[in-house]
Design a protein around this motif. Structure first.
Motif, PDB file in Angstrom:
ATOM      1  N   LEU A   1       0.836  -1.195   0.000  1.00 15.34           N
ATOM      2  CA  LEU A   1       0.000   0.000   0.000  1.00 15.34           C
ATOM      3  C   LEU A   1       0.880   1.258   0.000  1.00 15.34           C
ATOM      4  O   LEU A   1       0.596   2.237  -0.707  1.00 15.34           O
ATOM      5  CB  LEU A   1      -0.917  -0.019   1.224  1.00 15.34           C
ATOM      6  CG  LEU A   1      -1.947   1.076   1.341  1.00 15.34           C
ATOM      7  CD1 LEU A   1      -2.972   0.954   0.230  1.00 15.34           C
ATOM      8  CD2 LEU A   1      -2.636   0.977   2.692  1.00 15.34           C
ATOM      9  N   GLY A   2       1.954   1.235   0.770  1.00 16.75           N
ATOM     10  CA  GLY A   2       2.901   2.353   0.758  1.00 16.75           C
ATOM     11  C   GLY A   2       3.566   2.523  -0.596  1.00 16.75           C
ATOM     12  O   GLY A   2       3.765   3.647  -1.074  1.00 16.75           O
TER      13      GLY A   2
ATOM     14  N   ALA B   1       2.257   1.707  -3.431  1.00 17.45           N
ATOM     15  CA  ALA B   1       1.234   2.276  -4.309  1.00 17.45           C
ATOM     16  C   ALA B   1       1.130   3.783  -4.097  1.00 17.45           C
ATOM     17  O   ALA B   1       0.927   4.546  -5.052  1.00 17.45           O
ATOM     18  CB  ALA B   1      -0.111   1.602  -4.057  1.00 17.45           C
ATOM     19  N   ALA B   2       1.300   4.225  -2.842  1.00 18.35           N
ATOM     20  CA  ALA B   2       1.296   5.666  -2.564  1.00 18.35           C
ATOM     21  C   ALA B   2       2.488   6.339  -3.244  1.00 18.35           C
ATOM     22  O   ALA B   2       2.375   7.457  -3.757  1.00 18.35           O
ATOM     23  CB  ALA B   2       1.325   5.918  -1.060  1.00 18.35           C
ATOM     24  N   GLY B   3       3.623   5.664  -3.259  1.00 14.95           N
ATOM     25  CA  GLY B   3       4.784   6.191  -3.978  1.00 14.95           C
ATOM     26  C   GLY B   3       4.509   6.292  -5.466  1.00 14.95           C
ATOM     27  O   GLY B   3       4.917   7.257  -6.129  1.00 14.95           O
ATOM     28  N   ALA B   4       3.795   5.313  -6.029  1.00 14.55           N
ATOM     29  CA  ALA B   4       3.444   5.345  -7.451  1.00 14.55           C
ATOM     30  C   ALA B   4       2.503   6.499  -7.753  1.00 14.55           C
ATOM     31  O   ALA B   4       2.663   7.201  -8.766  1.00 14.55           O
ATOM     32  CB  ALA B   4       2.799   4.019  -7.859  1.00 14.55           C
ATOM     33  N   VAL B   5       1.535   6.738  -6.866  1.00 20.86           N
ATOM     34  CA  VAL B   5       0.607   7.853  -7.066  1.00 20.86           C
ATOM     35  C   VAL B   5       1.362   9.172  -7.011  1.00 20.86           C
ATOM     36  O   VAL B   5       1.120  10.083  -7.820  1.00 20.86           O
ATOM     37  CB  VAL B   5      -0.534   7.800  -6.019  1.00 20.86           C
ATOM     38  CG1 VAL B   5      -1.353   9.071  -6.039  1.00 20.86           C
ATOM     39  CG2 VAL B   5      -1.413   6.582  -6.271  1.00 20.86           C
ATOM     40  N   ALA B   6       2.304   9.273  -6.073  1.00 19.68           N
ATOM     41  CA  ALA B   6       3.117  10.495  -5.982  1.00 19.68           C
ATOM     42  C   ALA B   6       3.922  10.695  -7.263  1.00 19.68           C
ATOM     43  O   ALA B   6       4.065  11.824  -7.744  1.00 19.68           O
ATOM     44  CB  ALA B   6       4.035  10.427  -4.769  1.00 19.68           C
ATOM     45  N   ALA B   7       4.432   9.593  -7.841  1.00 15.64           N
ATOM     46  CA  ALA B   7       5.175   9.696  -9.099  1.00 15.64           C
ATOM     47  C   ALA B   7       4.255  10.140 -10.239  1.00 15.64           C
ATOM     48  O   ALA B   7       4.656  10.943 -11.086  1.00 15.64           O
ATOM     49  CB  ALA B   7       5.830   8.355  -9.426  1.00 15.64           C
ATOM     50  N   HIS B   8       3.026   9.618 -10.250  1.00 14.53           N
ATOM     51  CA  HIS B   8       2.064  10.033 -11.269  1.00 14.53           C
ATOM     52  C   HIS B   8       1.741  11.522 -11.155  1.00 14.53           C
ATOM     53  O   HIS B   8       1.466  12.184 -12.171  1.00 14.53           O
ATOM     54  CB  HIS B   8       0.754   9.236 -11.159  1.00 14.53           C
ATOM     55  CG  HIS B   8       0.825   7.863 -11.749  1.00 14.53           C
ATOM     56  ND1 HIS B   8       1.068   7.621 -13.078  1.00 14.53           N
ATOM     57  CD2 HIS B   8       0.689   6.639 -11.168  1.00 14.53           C
ATOM     58  CE1 HIS B   8       1.072   6.327 -13.301  1.00 14.53           C
ATOM     59  NE2 HIS B   8       0.850   5.707 -12.153  1.00 14.53           N
ATOM     60  N   LEU B   9       1.744  12.051  -9.945  1.00 13.41           N
ATOM     61  CA  LEU B   9       1.453  13.469  -9.723  1.00 13.41           C
ATOM     62  C   LEU B   9       2.663  14.361  -9.999  1.00 13.41           C
ATOM     63  O   LEU B   9       2.568  15.580  -9.869  1.00 13.41           O
ATOM     64  CB  LEU B   9       0.946  13.681  -8.297  1.00 13.41           C
ATOM     65  CG  LEU B   9      -0.395  13.013  -7.972  1.00 13.41           C
ATOM     66  CD1 LEU B   9      -0.727  13.191  -6.503  1.00 13.41           C
ATOM     67  CD2 LEU B   9      -1.504  13.591  -8.846  1.00 13.41           C
ATOM     68  N   GLY B  10       3.788  13.765 -10.374  1.00 10.00           N
ATOM     69  CA  GLY B  10       4.964  14.537 -10.744  1.00 10.00           C
ATOM     70  C   GLY B  10       5.882  14.898  -9.595  1.00 10.00           C
ATOM     71  O   GLY B  10       6.748  15.765  -9.738  1.00 10.00           O
ATOM     72  N   ALA B  11       5.744  14.253  -8.447  1.00 11.23           N
ATOM     73  CA  ALA B  11       6.612  14.543  -7.300  1.00 11.23           C
ATOM     74  C   ALA B  11       8.009  13.995  -7.555  1.00 11.23           C
ATOM     75  O   ALA B  11       8.200  13.056  -8.333  1.00 11.23           O
ATOM     76  CB  ALA B  11       6.031  13.911  -6.039  1.00 11.23           C
ATOM     77  N   GLY B  12       8.982  14.578  -6.891  1.00  7.96           N
ATOM     78  CA  GLY B  12      10.360  14.115  -7.013  1.00  7.96           C
ATOM     79  C   GLY B  12      10.560  12.797  -6.287  1.00  7.96           C
ATOM     80  O   GLY B  12       9.701  12.316  -5.533  1.00  7.96           O
ATOM     81  N   VAL B  13      11.738  12.212  -6.506  1.00  6.25           N
ATOM     82  CA  VAL B  13      12.040  10.906  -5.902  1.00  6.25           C
ATOM     83  C   VAL B  13      12.003  10.984  -4.381  1.00  6.25           C
ATOM     84  O   VAL B  13      11.483  10.074  -3.721  1.00  6.25           O
ATOM     85  CB  VAL B  13      13.415  10.390  -6.391  1.00  6.25           C
ATOM     86  CG1 VAL B  13      13.793   9.105  -5.697  1.00  6.25           C
ATOM     87  CG2 VAL B  13      13.404  10.189  -7.898  1.00  6.25           C
ATOM     88  N   ALA B  14      12.507  12.049  -3.806  1.00  7.29           N
ATOM     89  CA  ALA B  14      12.517  12.175  -2.344  1.00  7.29           C
ATOM     90  C   ALA B  14      11.097  12.202  -1.789  1.00  7.29           C
ATOM     91  O   ALA B  14      10.784  11.537  -0.787  1.00  7.29           O
ATOM     92  CB  ALA B  14      13.272  13.433  -1.931  1.00  7.29           C
TER      93      ALA B  14
ATOM     94  N   GLN C   1       8.442  10.961  -3.268  1.00  9.74           N
ATOM     95  CA  GLN C   1       7.881   9.622  -3.481  1.00  9.74           C
ATOM     96  C   GLN C   1       8.293   8.673  -2.356  1.00  9.74           C
ATOM     97  O   GLN C   1       7.458   7.921  -1.829  1.00  9.74           O
ATOM     98  CB  GLN C   1       8.355   9.053  -4.819  1.00  9.74           C
ATOM     99  CG  GLN C   1       7.858   9.795  -6.033  1.00  9.74           C
ATOM    100  CD  GLN C   1       8.535   9.316  -7.303  1.00  9.74           C
ATOM    101  OE1 GLN C   1       8.977   8.172  -7.389  1.00  9.74           O
ATOM    102  NE2 GLN C   1       8.607  10.195  -8.306  1.00  9.74           N
ATOM    103  N   LEU C   2       9.576   8.711  -2.003  1.00 11.08           N
ATOM    104  CA  LEU C   2      10.071   7.849  -0.924  1.00 11.08           C
ATOM    105  C   LEU C   2       9.411   8.188   0.407  1.00 11.08           C
ATOM    106  O   LEU C   2       9.036   7.294   1.174  1.00 11.08           O
ATOM    107  CB  LEU C   2      11.592   7.960  -0.802  1.00 11.08           C
ATOM    108  CG  LEU C   2      12.404   7.298  -1.910  1.00 11.08           C
ATOM    109  CD1 LEU C   2      13.872   7.678  -1.795  1.00 11.08           C
ATOM    110  CD2 LEU C   2      12.235   5.792  -1.838  1.00 11.08           C
ATOM    111  N   VAL C   3       9.250   9.472   0.679  1.00 12.27           N
ATOM    112  CA  VAL C   3       8.611   9.894   1.934  1.00 12.27           C
ATOM    113  C   VAL C   3       7.150   9.448   1.954  1.00 12.27           C
ATOM    114  O   VAL C   3       6.657   8.932   2.973  1.00 12.27           O
ATOM    115  CB  VAL C   3       8.752  11.423   2.132  1.00 12.27           C
ATOM    116  CG1 VAL C   3       7.870  11.902   3.264  1.00 12.27           C
ATOM    117  CG2 VAL C   3      10.202  11.795   2.393  1.00 12.27           C
ATOM    118  N   CYS C   4       6.449   9.604   0.838  1.00 14.17           N
ATOM    119  CA  CYS C   4       5.044   9.165   0.761  1.00 14.17           C
ATOM    120  C   CYS C   4       4.939   7.656   0.990  1.00 14.17           C
ATOM    121  O   CYS C   4       4.092   7.192   1.762  1.00 14.17           O
ATOM    122  CB  CYS C   4       4.435   9.517  -0.588  1.00 14.17           C
ATOM    123  SG  CYS C   4       4.049  11.266  -0.765  1.00 14.17           S
ATOM    124  N   ALA C   5       5.795   6.895   0.325  1.00  9.76           N
ATOM    125  CA  ALA C   5       5.768   5.440   0.475  1.00  9.76           C
ATOM    126  C   ALA C   5       6.072   5.037   1.915  1.00  9.76           C
ATOM    127  O   ALA C   5       5.404   4.167   2.486  1.00  9.76           O
ATOM    128  CB  ALA C   5       6.760   4.792  -0.483  1.00  9.76           C
TER     129      ALA C   5
END
Length: 141
Positions: free
Chosen positions: A31-32, A34-47, A49-53
């Motif tokens: 689930l985490g 998947a949250a990183g994937a959603v953040a990537a889809h929204l154009g967030a940076g790698v950092a 994405q990692l924090v979201c996951a």
């Protein structure tokens, strides 16, 4: 490869490994991911994405652990009538010993009966609640 695709692949691998091992925690970590994937889809940076996951996956694990500890435990198999036919049977206790046990005749043999912690022992009819080792844990009837 897109960053979001990598997150989705990792989440799928976590779900597949969970199906093999049977640990529910890997689903929470997926689930985490998947949250990183959603953040990537929204154009967030790698950092980000990692924090979201980490926040979603780790938060889900902590929340599940907390909820699991607050639930009462499953009843012991020793207290199930389908496992032990003595559960639910009635015995008569004439006298309790000073150590909190009683000697009773049950099924043609001598048994040791004990009461639940915090319960004041009383004489009379009792119902077998469960077997603890070779002792009968009884409740007043």
């Amino acid at each position: 490869m897109e960053e979001s695709t990598l997150w989705w692949v990792l989440a799928g691998v976590a779900v597949a490994v969970e199906l093999v091992t049977g640990t529910f925690y890997l689903l929470l970590l997926a689930l985490g991911m998947a949250a990183g994937a959603v953040a990537a889809h929204l154009g967030a940076g790698v950092a980000v994405q990692l924090v979201c996951a980490a926040l979603v996956g780790g938060g889900a694990v902590v929340a599940w652990n907390h909820a699991k500890k607050r639930r009462p435990g499953d009843p012991s198999a020793r207290a199930e009538r389908s496992v032990n036919l003595d559960v639910g049977e009635t015995i008569v206790i004439d006298q309790w010993n000073s150590d909190g046990t009683a000697t009773v005749k049950y099924r043609g043999a001598t048994w040791t009966a004990i009461h639940r912690p915090g319960v004041t022992p009383s004489t009379g009819r009792h119902r077998v609640a469960e077997l603890v080792g070779n002792r009968l844990l009884v409740d007043p009837d």
